[in-house]
Design an enzyme around this catalytic site. Structure first.
Site, mmCIF file in Angstrom:
data_model
loop_
_atom_site.group_PDB
_atom_site.id
_atom_site.type_symbol
_atom_site.label_atom_id
_atom_site.label_comp_id
_atom_site.label_asym_id
_atom_site.label_seq_id
_atom_site.Cartn_x
_atom_site.Cartn_y
_atom_site.Cartn_z
ATOM 1 N N TYR A 107 0.427 -1.172 0.257
ATOM 2 C CA TYR A 107 -0.102 0.309 -0.427
ATOM 3 C C TYR A 107 1.350 1.471 -0.192
ATOM 4 O O TYR A 107 0.498 2.347 -0.531
ATOM 5 C CB TYR A 107 -0.896 0.266 1.364
ATOM 6 C CG TYR A 107 -1.911 0.974 1.359
ATOM 7 C CD1 TYR A 107 -2.899 0.893 0.652
ATOM 8 C CD2 TYR A 107 -1.682 1.959 2.600
ATOM 9 C CE1 TYR A 107 -4.505 1.816 0.303
ATOM 10 C CE2 TYR A 107 -2.509 3.889 1.958
ATOM 11 C CZ TYR A 107 -3.575 3.094 1.318
ATOM 12 O OH TYR A 107 -4.438 3.991 1.180
HETATM 13 N N1 NAD Z 1 -10.057 5.588 4.562
HETATM 14 C C1 NAD Z 1 -8.479 6.199 4.802
HETATM 15 O O1 NAD Z 1 -7.861 6.637 6.154
HETATM 16 C C2 NAD Z 1 -7.934 6.359 3.834
HETATM 17 C C3 NAD Z 1 -6.785 7.191 4.803
HETATM 18 C C4 NAD Z 1 -5.642 7.724 3.089
HETATM 19 C C5 NAD Z 1 -6.700 6.811 1.510
HETATM 20 N N2 NAD Z 1 -7.111 6.392 1.195
HETATM 21 C C6 NAD Z 1 -7.971 6.355 0.246
HETATM 22 O O2 NAD Z 1 -8.797 6.106 -0.325
HETATM 23 C C7 NAD Z 1 -10.151 5.453 -1.001
HETATM 24 C C8 NAD Z 1 -10.800 4.996 -0.737
HETATM 25 O O3 NAD Z 1 -10.541 4.302 0.689
HETATM 26 P P1 NAD Z 1 -11.660 4.610 1.569
HETATM 27 O O4 NAD Z 1 -11.469 4.721 2.631
HETATM 28 O O5 NAD Z 1 -13.560 4.716 1.604
HETATM 29 O O6 NAD Z 1 -12.571 2.411 1.541
HETATM 30 P P2 NAD Z 1 -13.404 1.666 1.094
HETATM 31 O O7 NAD Z 1 -12.575 -0.306 1.533
HETATM 32 O O8 NAD Z 1 -14.607 1.528 1.700
HETATM 33 O O9 NAD Z 1 -13.364 2.082 -0.668
HETATM 34 C C9 NAD Z 1 -12.832 1.649 -1.167
HETATM 35 C C10 NAD Z 1 -13.333 1.072 -2.981
HETATM 36 O O10 NAD Z 1 -12.216 1.094 -3.529
HETATM 37 C C11 NAD Z 1 -12.853 -0.561 -3.959
HETATM 38 N N3 NAD Z 1 -12.262 -1.354 -4.728
HETATM 39 C C12 NAD Z 1 -11.066 -2.044 -3.887
HETATM 40 N N4 NAD Z 1 -10.930 -2.247 -4.997
HETATM 41 C C13 NAD Z 1 -11.005 -2.335 -6.285
HETATM 42 C C14 NAD Z 1 -10.927 -2.987 -7.028
HETATM 43 N N5 NAD Z 1 -10.351 -4.320 -7.583
HETATM 44 N N6 NAD Z 1 -12.236 -2.394 -8.347
HETATM 45 C C15 NAD Z 1 -12.163 -1.825 -8.457
HETATM 46 N N7 NAD Z 1 -13.034 -0.816 -6.628
HETATM 47 C C16 NAD Z 1 -12.250 -1.344 -5.733
HETATM 48 C C17 NAD Z 1 -14.314 -0.452 -3.123
HETATM 49 O O11 NAD Z 1 -15.240 -1.438 -3.830
HETATM 50 C C18 NAD Z 1 -14.458 0.555 -2.211
HETATM 51 O O12 NAD Z 1 -15.784 1.559 -3.597
HETATM 52 C C19 NAD Z 1 -8.992 4.350 -1.383
HETATM 53 O O13 NAD Z 1 -7.989 4.875 -2.973
HETATM 54 C C20 NAD Z 1 -7.852 4.025 0.225
HETATM 55 O O14 NAD Z 1 -6.845 3.781 0.092
HETATM 56 C C21 NAD Z 1 -8.309 6.350 2.268
#
Ligand code: NAD
Length: 248
Positions: free
Chosen positions: A153
């Site tokens: 990641y």
């Molecule tokens: N939650 C946090 O603290 C945080 C912090 C920094 C960055 N992020 C980033 O934000 C983004 C969204 O994360 P989130 O926190 O909403 O988590 P989440 O797990 O709720 O959402 C992830 C999303 O990505 C989609 N996804 C995953 N694998 C996939 C694939 N193979 N094909 C299509 N879609 C796919 C999932 O279906 C979901 O809609 C991500 O890129 C994550 O790395 C999150």
């Protein structure tokens, strides 16, 4: 005047979490939103339509990196064009470095990094053609820091931050802005393992100057800003939305 009136926006991973919040915010600002999702985005569609917004659904799994070319063509064909691309979809895998499996390494890099670059490449061509576009890639605090037990990641998010600058350097003069948002620790499903670990959860909270974990909706304002004309002279940056974490 709404900030994204008449624009076509792709939001990936829009079925839940941060992607759902961004897609809804874009629709409320007047964009026609292409929800690109692996799972059915029923809740997002309902929220957008209840608010009088407009969206279309495209099913896609970003483990298929090469298929992004056809995906972007399909979206541009159905929605008319592409003005905004928010690469939000992402995945996580937690293992100590000594045991990190090759399959997981490849899957995380494909979804979080390789597919993101080729989505930028394909949507960028549409945007360059018309001399206008806004691309926002999802970075992370782990674009800057190594984290614990999440080397794939961290590698993927570091790469996203770097190639965002590469794209910006080539495309800024062509009317296409390319930026990142780096969320802090947000209370979403991706962080369930951290939230359910009382020690890690407390340690993280103690380091956040804002004194709380973030919510998915905390990212919406920055996402609208970087998609709107308010950010026309902003490109190649990483905008942290982290409750002050990086300032510590
Ligand atoms: N939650 C946090 O603290 C945080 C912090 C920094 C960055 N992020 C980033 O934000 C983004 C969204 O994360 P989130 O926190 O909403 O988590 P989440 O797990 O709720 O959402 C992830 C999303 O990505 C989609 N996804 C995953 N694998 C996939 C694939 N193979 N094909 C299509 N879609 C796919 C999932 O279906 C979901 O809609 C991500 O890129 C994550 O790395 C999150």
């Amino acid at each position: 005047m709404r900030q994204l009136e008449g624009k076509v926006a792709i939001v990936t991973g829009a079925n839940r979490g941060i992607g759902k919040a961004i897609a809804t915010a874009y629709a409320l600002e007047g964009a026609y939103v292409a929800l690109v999702c692996r799972s059915e985005p029923a809740a997002t569609v309902k929220e957008i339509e209840n608010a009088g917004g407009k969206c279309a659904v495209f099913h896609y799994d970003f483990a298929d990196v090469a298929g992004t070319e056809k995906l972007v063509k399909d979206v541009a064909g159905k929605c008319g064009t592409i003005d905004i691309l928010f690469n939000n979809a992402g995945t996580q895998s937690r293992h100590p470095c000594t045991e990190f499996p090759l399959d997981d390494w490849t899957r995380v890099l494909d979804i979080n990094c390789n597919a993101v670059f080729f989505m930028c490449q394909q949507a960028g061509k549409v945007m360059i053609e018309k001399g206008y576009g806004k691309i926002i890639n999802m970075a992370s605090l782990l674009s800057f820091q190594g984290g614990l037990t999440v080397p794939a990641y961290a590698a993927s998010k570091g790469a996203v931050m770097q190639f965002t600058k590469s794209l910006s350097n080539e495309w800024a003069k062509l009317g296409v802005n390319v930026n990142c948002i780096a969320p802090g620790y947000l209370d979403t499903e991706m962080n369930a393992a951290l939230i359910n670990d009382p020690v890690r959860s407390r340690q993280i909270l103690e380091r956040i100057p804002a004194g709380r974990w973030g919510k998915a909706e905390d990212i919406a304002g920055a996402a609208v800003f970087l998609a709107s004309s308010a950010s026309d002279y902003v490109t190649g940056i990483v905008l942290p939305v982290d409750g002050g974490w990086l300032g510590r």
